[in-house]
Design a protein around this motif. Sequence first.
Motif, short mmCIF file in Angstrom:
data_model
loop_
_atom_site.label_atom_id
_atom_site.label_comp_id
_atom_site.label_asym_id
_atom_site.label_seq_id
_atom_site.Cartn_x
_atom_site.Cartn_y
_atom_site.Cartn_z
N UNK A 168 0.80 -1.23 0.00
CA UNK A 168 0.00 0.00 0.00
C UNK A 168 0.83 1.28 0.00
N UNK A 169 2.01 1.29 0.61
CA UNK A 169 2.76 2.52 0.77
C UNK A 169 3.62 2.89 -0.43
N UNK A 170 3.80 2.00 -1.39
CA UNK A 170 4.55 2.28 -2.61
C UNK A 170 6.05 2.50 -2.36
N UNK A 171 6.57 1.84 -1.35
CA UNK A 171 8.01 1.71 -1.15
C UNK A 171 8.23 0.49 -0.28
N UNK A 172 9.48 0.05 -0.20
CA UNK A 172 9.83 -1.13 0.57
C UNK A 172 10.44 -0.73 1.90
#
Length: 272
Positions: free
Chosen positions: A190-194
């Motif tokens: 959901x956050x669009x980064x790892x």
Amino acid sequence: KPDYFVHLGDTVYADVPKRDFSPTVPHYRRKHAAIRADRPLQRFLAQCTTYTIWDDHEIQNDAHGGLPFLAEAEQVFREYWPCDTEQAVGLYRAFSLSAAVDLIILDTRRFRSVQAMPDGPEKTMLGTAQKQWFLQTLKRSKALFKIVATSVPFHGGSQDAWGNYKTERDEVVNFIKHERIDNVVMISADYHFARDWSNKRSGIHEYVAGPLATFRTFDKQPDARERHSKGPHFVFGDDFNFGMLHYDARSKSLRVSYQDSAGKVLFEGKVA
């Protein structure tokens, strides 16, 4: 060549662009069909067992349980991602991937309270029935590792994540501690980064991955990089990426790694 692939949601962006959004069965079908027409995706799904859960964009941005068109969105999701769920309504279910690894998939959309509701005992991410099922499934599990798929970050503090449902999140954490349930590993997106979001206070491991094929948060919100990079944990947001969990039966250990779109290993470490 993984044994299993877990897709953590936003399989389509049904609500983009907004001017064309129509929360109906025909509209949702068109959106899913457009994605499924992708030949590399077809080849991958044909060769790898896939477990999928929706997030909000299969329904509408920041979807919650009060929306009137949830049934239509769920119907079409099931048409394109058939799944044997615990109940006829809602997409939560659990599987034994091996004697040592269980996979528990949560539905964080179908039953959740609206995000703007004040936090408290009545505010829920999972709904009463799913929450009780989840806690009892954790308690009954004999697996060494309990992998929990939650489409939104468990340790995240945004309005749409578990941090906005803190009373229920605390209930889950306290149950895990009280029952002495070890090796709970959350996987989220959901956050669009790892990010490695494992938390010593909660005692729960968490690994956020993505995106696979859409915008990257750090490009749109440069301040997010600094905010999420405080501390020694792994953070990456400059390319598409995915996470890997590898269980070694010989050593009875679980390792985590992250790869970018070229297959470069960005991070790897031992979970337990």
